[in-house]
Enzyme design. Structure first.
Site, PDB file in Angstrom:
ATOM      1  CG  ASP A 167       9.568 -16.905   4.241  1.00 14.84           C
ATOM      2  OD1 ASP A 167      10.262 -17.388   3.321  1.00 14.84           O
ATOM      3  OD2 ASP A 167      10.017 -16.661   5.358  1.00 14.84           O
ATOM      4  CD  GLU A 396      13.562  -8.868   4.321  1.00 17.31           C
ATOM      5  OE1 GLU A 396      13.232  -8.002   5.163  1.00 17.31           O
ATOM      6  OE2 GLU A 396      13.346 -10.083   4.470  1.00 17.31           O
TER       7      GLU A 396
HETATM    8  C1  GLC Z   1      12.841 -14.196   4.807  1.00 17.23           C
HETATM    9  C2  GLC Z   1      12.742 -14.636   3.347  1.00 17.23           C
HETATM   10  C3  GLC Z   1      13.687 -15.787   3.090  1.00 17.23           C
HETATM   11  C4  GLC Z   1      15.098 -15.395   3.505  1.00 17.23           C
HETATM   12  C5  GLC Z   1      15.132 -14.894   4.948  1.00 17.23           C
HETATM   13  C6  GLC Z   1      16.468 -14.291   5.335  1.00 17.23           C
HETATM   14  O1  GLC Z   1      12.406 -15.197   5.651  1.00 17.23           O
HETATM   15  O2  GLC Z   1      11.440 -14.954   3.008  1.00 17.23           O
HETATM   16  O3  GLC Z   1      13.653 -16.168   1.746  1.00 17.23           O
HETATM   17  O4  GLC Z   1      15.965 -16.466   3.366  1.00 17.23           O
HETATM   18  O5  GLC Z   1      14.176 -13.884   5.121  1.00 17.23           O
HETATM   19  O6  GLC Z   1      16.833 -13.250   4.481  1.00 17.23           O
END
Ligand code: GLC
Length: 431
Positions: A167, A396
């Protein structure tokens, strides 16, 4: 790793999958991400396959039940309303029967489906399901190569940073300067209530994310027009490598399932994509770079997106150079693979995709290196990933300098990747 330790880690990982399981889909983590995310789901399905193959297929079937009529598979499916998330359905307004976002995410489904099918212990019993899914994945690939590659170059563009899955990568900073912020409807972010603001995007970035969403919304989410209408059009080597690999895998799967047309179409897509991918190679940087399609120039940003092409069948020489790059980067941090080269002054060890290490990316890079016969660095990535889990839990993402866990906790795809790094397969976890 001792068998006991392996069993303990696998047990913990499967517990997280079960905890975040909502029956037909899995949420990435409680609080921060309460819906179904596209590439999370496909990679999570691999984790489920270690102890419940039926549940693995269902994860992907649920995602594809929300495929758009034009073939796009959305990046979020809002199965159940949740006040704690922004931007929710009221911002996207895509008009789908079950609300979804209006953009897509890296198309790993073809890769995941093939792997799950290959490991299946009763292929005959799942062949119909696999066939139905293969047809939908093929429509998604066709969508990407038509709507996001209108000139037929063999490379697809993303029109919003969230589509890359990475992102807030530094890759987007330069093209983002062309995205306005004026006129964005006032909003209140929710992500910073669940995670440390220092690990999250800034307000200036968030304004631009929302400007793009509102821009696409004003144009009725008409994917036939959005590529050309977007001020942000970037060809990401990571996204393209995943699509190329998924196309090649889908071709193999389709062949085995007796779908020769799908096999042929995807083989051709993969071959054309691989050839075109070389356009993103930077000899100076010894890795791939993003291409800004609006200016035709490569973007000066050494992110992990430029190492991800090893996931596709790139030429052996290129794969060896990526190996050397990862070794060089390994000398600059304690844990690999950081999402950005620490030698770059813009590197930020704790901020999301601007430095931290992510297990999903590690998994794809390690898989690709191993497939190219480069086992030393593949093994180093695997060892580093498991050592992060042992010291910091199933986060994460992680600070690659210290190993500190960042973002959300008890994270689903991190857990799924641990099962994969431990060897995948049904013997790992007892149901
Ligand atoms: C964040 C990450 C994305 C992922 C999402 C859910 O937005 O950047 O890649 O899919 O979280 O985990």
């Amino acid at each position: 790793m001792t068998p006991d330790k392996r069993a303990r880690l696998a047990g913990q990982a499967s517990e997280i999958l079960r905890e975040n399981d909502r029956g037909n889909y899995t949420i990435p983590t409680k609080g921060l991400y309460p819906f179904q995310w596209n590439w999370d789901s496909c990679l999570t399905a691999l984790g489920f396959a270690a102890f419940d193959e039926d549940r693995a297929w269902r994860e992907m079937e649920t995602l594809f039940a929300h495929q758009w009529p034009d073939g796009m598979v959305p990046h979020i499916v809002f199965h159940q309303m949740d006040e704690g998330y922004f931007p929710g359905p009221e911002v996207w307004q895509t008009g789908r029967p079950v609300p979804t976002s209006g953009i897509t995410q890296p198309p790993v489904a073809g890769f995941a489906a093939r792997r799950i099918y290959e490991r299946s212990r009763n292929k005959a019993a799942v062949a119909d399901r696999a066939r139905a899914l293969a047809q939908k994945i093929d429509r998604w690939h066709a969508f990407l190569y038509s709507a996001r590659d209108p000139e037929g170059e063999g490379l697809v563009a993303i029109t919003h940073p969230w589509q890359a899955g990475r992102d807030i990568s530094i890759d987007w900073d330069e093209p983002f300067e062309r995205v306005p912020t004026e006129g964005v409807t006032p909003y209140q972010r929710r992500d910073v209530q669940h995670a440390d603001p220092a690990h999250r995007p800034t307000k200036a970035q968030y304004d631009r994310y929302l400007w793009l969403v509102e821009h696409f919304r004003r144009h009725g989410w008409d994917n036939a027009k959005l590529h050309d209408l977007s001020p942000f059009r970037v060809v990401d080597p990571g996204f393209n490598a995943i699509l190329i690999r998924a196309s090649a895998d889908l071709a193999e799967l389709a062949e085995e399932l007796g779908l020769p047309d799908i096999a042929r179409a995807n083989r051709e897509r993969a071959a054309k994509g691989l050839k075109a991918l070389d356009r993103l190679w930077s000899e100076r940087d010894r890795q791939y770079l993003c291409l800004d399609r609006t200016t035709g120039r490569l973007i000066d940003s050494l992110s992990v997106g430029g190492l991800m092409p090893v996931f596709a069948a790139i030429p052996a020489g290129r794969a060896r150079t990526i190996r050397a790059r990862i070794k060089e980067i390994s000398g600059r941090c304690r844990y690999i693979v950081p999402s950005h080269d620490p030698a770059d002054p813009r590197f930020d060890a704790k901020r999301y995709w601007r430095g931290p290490a992510w297990l999903v990316v590690n998994y794809m890079i390690a898989d690709g290196l191993a497939a190219s016969g480069i086992s030393d660095v593949a093994e180093a990535i695997r060892a580093s990933s498991l050592s992060l889990i042992e010291t910091s839990g199933f986060a994460e993402y992680y600070d690659p300098l210290t190993g500190e866990p960042c973002g959300g906790g008890r994270f689903t795809w991190t857990a799924a990747m641990v099962l994969e790094f431990l060897g995948g397969g049904a013997e790992l976890v007892s149901a």
